[in-house]
Design an enzyme around this catalytic site. Structure first.
Site, short mmCIF file in Angstrom:
data_model
loop_
_atom_site.label_atom_id
_atom_site.label_comp_id
_atom_site.label_asym_id
_atom_site.label_seq_id
_atom_site.Cartn_x
_atom_site.Cartn_y
_atom_site.Cartn_z
N HIS A 38 2.24 2.98 -3.27
CA HIS A 38 1.40 3.75 -4.19
C HIS A 38 1.75 5.23 -4.21
O HIS A 38 1.62 5.88 -5.24
CB HIS A 38 -0.08 3.63 -3.80
CG HIS A 38 -0.74 2.39 -4.32
ND1 HIS A 38 -1.00 2.21 -5.65
CD2 HIS A 38 -1.18 1.28 -3.68
CE1 HIS A 38 -1.60 1.03 -5.82
NE2 HIS A 38 -1.71 0.44 -4.64
N HIS A 71 -50.59 24.72 -2.70
CA HIS A 71 -50.45 23.27 -2.57
C HIS A 71 -51.81 22.66 -2.20
O HIS A 71 -52.26 21.70 -2.82
CB HIS A 71 -49.44 22.91 -1.45
CG HIS A 71 -48.01 23.10 -1.83
ND1 HIS A 71 -47.47 24.32 -2.11
CD2 HIS A 71 -47.00 22.20 -1.96
CE1 HIS A 71 -46.19 24.18 -2.39
NE2 HIS A 71 -45.88 22.90 -2.32
N GLN A 84 0.84 -1.20 0.00
CA GLN A 84 0.00 0.00 0.00
C GLN A 84 0.87 1.25 0.00
O GLN A 84 0.62 2.20 -0.73
CB GLN A 84 -0.91 -0.02 1.24
CG GLN A 84 -2.18 0.72 1.05
CD GLN A 84 -2.98 0.19 -0.13
OE1 GLN A 84 -3.51 0.99 -0.88
NE2 GLN A 84 -3.04 -1.10 -0.35
N GLU A 132 -9.70 2.40 4.18
CA GLU A 132 -10.08 2.00 2.82
C GLU A 132 -10.04 0.46 2.71
O GLU A 132 -10.99 -0.16 2.28
CB GLU A 132 -9.09 2.61 1.83
CG GLU A 132 -9.38 2.22 0.39
CD GLU A 132 -8.22 2.53 -0.56
OE1 GLU A 132 -7.11 2.87 -0.10
OE2 GLU A 132 -8.44 2.41 -1.78
N HIS A 133 -8.91 -0.12 3.13
CA HIS A 133 -8.76 -1.58 3.13
C HIS A 133 -8.51 -2.04 4.55
O HIS A 133 -7.67 -1.46 5.24
CB HIS A 133 -7.55 -2.03 2.31
CG HIS A 133 -7.55 -1.54 0.91
ND1 HIS A 133 -6.81 -0.46 0.50
CD2 HIS A 133 -8.20 -2.00 -0.19
CE1 HIS A 133 -7.01 -0.27 -0.80
NE2 HIS A 133 -7.85 -1.18 -1.24
N ASP A 167 -7.13 -5.86 -5.34
CA ASP A 167 -6.66 -4.79 -6.22
C ASP A 167 -6.83 -5.19 -7.69
O ASP A 167 -7.10 -4.34 -8.54
CB ASP A 167 -5.17 -4.52 -5.99
CG ASP A 167 -4.92 -3.70 -4.74
OD1 ASP A 167 -5.88 -3.16 -4.17
OD2 ASP A 167 -3.74 -3.61 -4.33
N1 LIG Z 1 -8.57 4.85 -3.19
C1 LIG Z 1 -8.45 4.12 -4.25
O1 LIG Z 1 -9.40 3.43 -4.58
C2 LIG Z 1 -7.19 4.09 -5.07
C3 LIG Z 1 -6.27 5.07 -4.89
N2 LIG Z 1 -5.16 5.13 -5.67
C4 LIG Z 1 -4.30 6.27 -5.43
O2 LIG Z 1 -4.20 6.97 -6.65
C5 LIG Z 1 -3.05 7.79 -6.59
C6 LIG Z 1 -2.30 7.78 -7.89
O3 LIG Z 1 -1.43 8.84 -7.82
P1 LIG Z 1 -0.42 9.21 -8.96
O4 LIG Z 1 0.36 8.00 -9.30
O5 LIG Z 1 0.30 10.41 -8.49
O6 LIG Z 1 -1.30 9.53 -10.24
P2 LIG Z 1 -2.47 10.61 -10.49
O7 LIG Z 1 -2.88 10.41 -11.90
O8 LIG Z 1 -3.50 10.54 -9.44
O9 LIG Z 1 -1.77 12.02 -10.35
C7 LIG Z 1 -0.87 12.48 -11.30
C8 LIG Z 1 -1.25 13.91 -11.69
O10 LIG Z 1 -1.06 14.76 -10.57
C9 LIG Z 1 -0.76 16.06 -11.04
N3 LIG Z 1 0.30 16.64 -10.20
C10 LIG Z 1 1.46 16.06 -9.83
N4 LIG Z 1 2.20 16.94 -9.11
C11 LIG Z 1 1.50 18.10 -9.05
C12 LIG Z 1 1.73 19.37 -8.45
N5 LIG Z 1 2.85 19.63 -7.76
N6 LIG Z 1 0.79 20.32 -8.58
C13 LIG Z 1 -0.36 20.07 -9.26
N7 LIG Z 1 -0.63 18.88 -9.85
C14 LIG Z 1 0.29 17.92 -9.75
C15 LIG Z 1 -0.27 15.92 -12.46
O11 LIG Z 1 -1.09 16.66 -13.32
C16 LIG Z 1 -0.39 14.44 -12.80
O12 LIG Z 1 -1.05 14.23 -14.02
C17 LIG Z 1 -2.21 7.29 -5.41
O13 LIG Z 1 -2.39 8.19 -4.35
C18 LIG Z 1 -2.86 5.97 -5.06
O14 LIG Z 1 -2.71 5.66 -3.72
C19 LIG Z 1 -4.91 4.21 -6.64
C20 LIG Z 1 -5.80 3.20 -6.87
C21 LIG Z 1 -7.02 3.05 -6.10
N1 LIG Z 2 -4.42 -0.57 -3.77
C1 LIG Z 2 -5.06 0.36 -4.66
C2 LIG Z 2 -5.56 -0.27 -5.94
C3 LIG Z 2 -4.50 -0.81 -6.84
C4 LIG Z 2 -4.45 -0.79 -8.20
N2 LIG Z 2 -3.35 -1.43 -8.58
C5 LIG Z 2 -2.71 -1.84 -7.54
N3 LIG Z 2 -3.40 -1.47 -6.47
C6 LIG Z 2 -6.22 0.97 -3.89
O1 LIG Z 2 -6.04 1.90 -3.17
O2 LIG Z 2 -7.33 0.50 -3.98
ZN LIG Z 3 -2.60 -1.48 -4.52
#
Ligand SMILES: NC(=O)C1=CN([C@@H]2O[C@H](COP(=O)(O)OP(=O)(O)OC[C@H]3O[C@@H](n4cnc5c(N)ncnc54)[C@H](O)[C@@H]3O)[C@@H](O)[C@H]2O)C=CC1
Ligand SMILES: N[C@@H](Cc1c[nH]c[nH+]1)C(=O)O
Ligand SMILES: [Zn+2]
Length: 433
Positions: free
Chosen positions: A263, A421, A260, A328-329, A362
């Site tokens: 990420h 009404h 986790q 979340e998990h 996931d």
């Molecule tokens: N809760 C859930 O169900 C899930 C959550 N996640 C979360 O999704 C997230 C993915 O994050 P990332 O890999 O970063 O991809 P992302 O696509 O969420 O973020 C990347 C974008 O953030 C913007 N960004 C980056 N730095 C910036 C700054 N300084 N100022 C303004 N904008 C900025 C950029 O435009 C970039 O395109 C992680 O936090 C992960 O834990 C992933 C899968 C499931």
């Molecule tokens: N663990 C991520 C989901 C994930 C996508 N790929 C790997 N992990 C979540 O926050 O739900």
């Molecule tokens: Zn994951």
């Protein structure tokens, strides 16, 4: 190093600090950036989207490059291995089978009293799916968003995901999109992508609902556009809370925490255990597993700031702390998880037993991996078919049925000081006499 605390008095404040990490003071300057991006995209459309894509994603695009072309979509199939395609297809089948169960159905009840009541479910016209792509690439998230939208019957589904090096999008993401039936894809990410979907631009259509997880910028943007559009929930940065007893394997628990933490530097990983010996072993195992970790720097940051081990007095106490956090998990790595689950009230997804790592959920168990974070599991749930549906209430009264309730309606309308009404009912009843 992953901290261990044993003082029960400190537990609640520590859990609160981690839970609130997306809405504490340090996040305020990020919110200011997000507000600026939203306003600019609202006013200037594509021009602002391209500006922020250059600033935050370091990719200079022309407006005509925003949409992924048909030839890029075709070419993606040549760039993924057979094994990866087969894994995507397997995940697709299992996620679809899960989401097709218990799809809300419209219903109408014709009562003996000449009253007809019901609910009629209809999909939104347009859905916008956010697929993260900053630090990692997420074909699995494509499936988790697109399949429920398809099952709900949404006529137009638009996907956005940030461009990588050379403006390219990971071919696995493009293949997953096509396997799930989505072909309208734009290479934009972050708050500018959420703004484009919420307000519309010259190139990107305004949608009715935005779904999908993301980092702090994406999550803040979704929070701020809620109302202009619907959203699934506030889903990200990720978190796991593990409750473990002496039967848990320390190396497995450590791996699940790192799975986790890797990420995002803002991801959270918490262990609550009744076994002080296990706590120490997990702490050491996390250190060992971090040594050769390819994403070591960011993962270490998450562990240092939002990682925690707590030695608790009982599994029931652990369940209460977990309910406070609303993870979340939630993993129950204990001898009897089915007894412990009866104490759990708030969690996005619950993984039972020592052979159910969160990674199963996931990728392909079937339930959705887009889940509420930062305490949102107290009131929100996993993304699902319902995210893309709304229902209209159905009401029909016969003249006789209306006559029976006319007096009560008139009384209520008078009590509210709303004479028209009362009149709208009285006129019908009198006309019938
Ligand atoms: N809760 C859930 O169900 C899930 C959550 N996640 C979360 O999704 C997230 C993915 O994050 P990332 O890999 O970063 O991809 P992302 O696509 O969420 O973020 C990347 C974008 O953030 C913007 N960004 C980056 N730095 C910036 C700054 N300084 N100022 C303004 N904008 C900025 C950029 O435009 C970039 O395109 C992680 O936090 C992960 O834990 C992933 C899968 C499931
Ligand atoms: N663990 C991520 C989901 C994930 C996508 N790929 C790997 N992990 C979540 O926050 O739900
Ligand atoms: Zn994951």
């Amino acid at each position: 190093m992953l901290r261990i605390i044993t003082q029960q008095a400190d537990v609640i404040s520590e859990l609160q600090r981690i839970c609130d990490r997306t809405h504490d003071e340090q996040v305020l300057h990020k919110e200011a950036t997000v507000r600026e991006v939203l306003q600019a995209v609202k006013r200037q459309g594509d021009k602002a989207v391209l500006h922020y894509t250059a600033e935050f994603d370091h990719q200079t695009l022309q407006p005509e490059e925003l949409r992924v072309t048909g030839s890029e979509l075709d070419a993606a199939y040549q760039q993924v291995s057979k094994d990866l395609l087969a894994a995507i297809q397997r995940a697709c089948r299992q996620i679809e089978a899960f989401h097709r169960q218990r799809v809300p159905k419209s219903w109408v009840h014709f009562g003996d009293d000449e009253v007809v009541l019901g609910k009629r479910y209809t999909p939104v016209d347009r859905a916008g799916l956010y697929v993260p792509g900053g630090r990692a690439s997420y074909p699995s998230t494509v499936l988790m968003n697109a399949i429920p939208a398809k099952v709900a019957g949404v006529p137009r589904i638009v996907m956005v995901t940030p461009p990588g090096a050379g403006k390219a999008i990971n071919p696995a993401v493009l293949v997953a999109a096509q396997e799930a039936g989505v072909e309208e894809i734009y290479r934009i990410g972050g708050a500018q992508a959420i703004a484009a979907l919420a307000y519309g631009t010259e190139t990107i259509p305004k949608v009715n609902v935005i779904s999908g997880p993301g980092n702090i910028y994406v999550t803040l943007a979704k929070k701020l556009v809620y109302g202009t559009v619907g959203i699934d929930s506030l889903a990200g940065p990720s978190e796991v809370l593990i409750i473990a007893d002496e039967t848990a394997n320390p190396a497995h628990v450590a791996a699940d925490m790192l799975a986790q933490a890797e990420h995002d530097p803002m991801a959270a990983a918490i262990l609550l255990t009744t076994d002080a010996g296990l706590a120490k072993k997990v702490q050491a195992a996390v250190d060992r597993q971090l040594v050769d970790h390819p994403r070591r720097i960011d993962t270490e940051k998450a562990i240092a700031h939002y990682g925690l081990i707590v030695v608790v007095e009982s599994l029931e106490a652990a369940a209460e702390f977990s309910n406070e956090f609303a993870p979340e998990h939630l993993e129950l790595e204990v001898e009897d998880p089915w007894t412990l689950i009866s104490h759990i009230r708030h969690a996005g997804a619950i993984f039972l037993g020592n052979s159910t790592p969160e990674a199963v959920g996931d990728y392909l168990a079937g339930p959705n991996h887009t889940l509420p974070t930062s305490g949102a599991a107290r009131y929100a749930s996993a993304l699902g078919v319902e995210t893309f549906l709304k229902h209209s209430s159905i009401i029909q009264y016969s003249p006789t049925a209306l006559e029976k309730v006319a007096g009560a309606i008139e009384t209520l309308a008078k009590a509210e000081g709303l004479p028209s009404h009362a009149d709208s009912v009285r006129r019908r009843v009198q006309e019938e006499e």
